[in-house]
Design an enzyme around this catalytic site. Structure first.
Site, short mmCIF file in Angstrom:
data_model
loop_
_atom_site.label_atom_id
_atom_site.label_comp_id
_atom_site.label_asym_id
_atom_site.label_seq_id
_atom_site.Cartn_x
_atom_site.Cartn_y
_atom_site.Cartn_z
N ASP A 250 2.06 -4.46 -12.12
CA ASP A 250 0.94 -4.40 -11.19
C ASP A 250 0.11 -5.67 -11.36
O ASP A 250 -0.60 -5.83 -12.35
CB ASP A 250 0.08 -3.17 -11.46
N LYS B 50 -1.16 -2.37 -3.18
CA LYS B 50 -2.03 -1.41 -3.86
C LYS B 50 -3.48 -1.74 -3.53
O LYS B 50 -3.88 -2.91 -3.49
CB LYS B 50 -1.76 -1.52 -5.37
N LYS C 203 0.29 2.04 -2.68
CA LYS C 203 -0.33 2.71 -3.83
C LYS C 203 -1.85 2.67 -3.70
O LYS C 203 -2.45 1.62 -3.92
CB LYS C 203 0.11 2.06 -5.15
#
Length: 312
Positions: free
Chosen positions: A149, A212, A248
């Site tokens: 991430d 995300k 996400k």
């Protein structure tokens, strides 16, 4: 399979305009578009569990804490509750930790098959020299991380420097190797829905496997209007390229109701394919406790005390 990305196509979003009130109205109506009761509600909540990136990103994380988190990921809902609803083999989608906690997480996961995700690139601000951010990615991958991430440089978005953002993300994609990459846009810092959409396009073109919303550390994290804009850019990217990119939301999703609202968004805007953990993840820690509490109520008819559904 990872997203191979494309060349940078500014024309895909250069003239993009977003009607913010319309986006907010659409987002506000989403939670009412599905009336889910009893078994149907339980099924949607259990599906949310398998899409959770169970997360600990605290300064006092230790290998023991991470091991407890991994144990919860392997058995996220009490065995007697799962037996009562006829479900077996349920796990969370992944666990998410700092790079130095990847090796303890991999040991704790054993042969469970649950991916270990690591934040990297100077999380949460990303304000480090690029070579150090890339080194952090490579370190996490060397430790065994299955997913990375990363955080973007917000200044590139605010200045409209899309080529610089693309080049950085391509370098990060290369550093990830076989690990899948989630690009954290930190949408609460991007000032407008148009910036969110444009950053989403660049992240996908650069090879992000998921986009995300947030680090969870911004003043404003995941919201339904921002999420709506992001999933529509995913839909546009898929229509142009045939490549499916995941989504996400992270930060601020704390209740079972939130878990259902975001799944309704995915189903309404992208379809059932995006209700599986390879294309949908929820970044959360406290959310799981409330979902387990709701499943307990579904099975027993009463709410359990909060300490009976501890995260770890």
């Amino acid at each position: 399979m990872t997203n191979p990305g494309t060349d940078l196509h500014l024309d895909w979003f250069d003239g993009l305009r977003i009607n913010t009130p319309a986006a907010e109205l659409r987002a506000a109506t989403l939670p009412a578009r599905r009336s889910l009761k009893k078994d149907h509600q339980a099924a949607w909540l259990l599906n949310a569990v398998r899409c959770i990136d169970l997360t600990t990103l605290a300064g006092d994380d230790t290998p023991d804490r991470v091991a407890r988190l991994c144990a919860k990921a392997r058995q996220p809902i009490a065995a007697d509750l799962l037996e009562a609803v006829g479900v077996t083999g349920l796990t969370t989608g992944a666990v998410c930790v700092y790079p130095t906690m990847v090796a303890p997480a991999k040991r704790a996961m054993g042969n469970s098959g649950i991916p270990v995700a690591s934040v990297a690139t100077g999380f949460p601000a990303g304000l480090m020299p690029l070579d150090l951010r890339l080194a952090e990615i490579r370190y996490a991958v060397d430790q065994g991380a299955d997913e990375i991430d990363i955080v973007i440089t917000r200044a590139h978005v605010l200045q409209g420097n899309w080529a610089a953002l693309y080049d950085e993300l391509r370098a990060m994609r290369e550093a990830c190797g076989a690990a899948r990459m989630k690009a954290i846009l930190a949408t609460g810092d991007l000032k407008s829905l148009e910036n969110v959409a444009k950053a989403s396009h660049v992240a996908m073109q650069a090879g992000s496997d998921w986009i995300k919303t947030s680090t969870g550390k911004e003043g404003v994290n995941a919201t339904l209007p921002v999420s709506l804009v992001m999933v529509r850019t995913i839909r546009d990217f898929h229509a142009r390229t045939g490549i499916k990119v995941g989504f996400k939301p992270a930060g601020g999703l704390r209740t079972a109701k939130d878990a259902i609202s975001w799944q309704v968004l995915m189903n309404e805007e992208l379809g059932r394919d995006w209700l599986a953990p390879d294309l949908f993840r929820i970044g959360a820690s406290s959310l799981l406790g409330d979902i387990e509490r709701q499943i307990s109520h579904h099975v027993t008819g009463r709410y359990a005390a909060a300490h009976r559904q501890a995260i770890a």
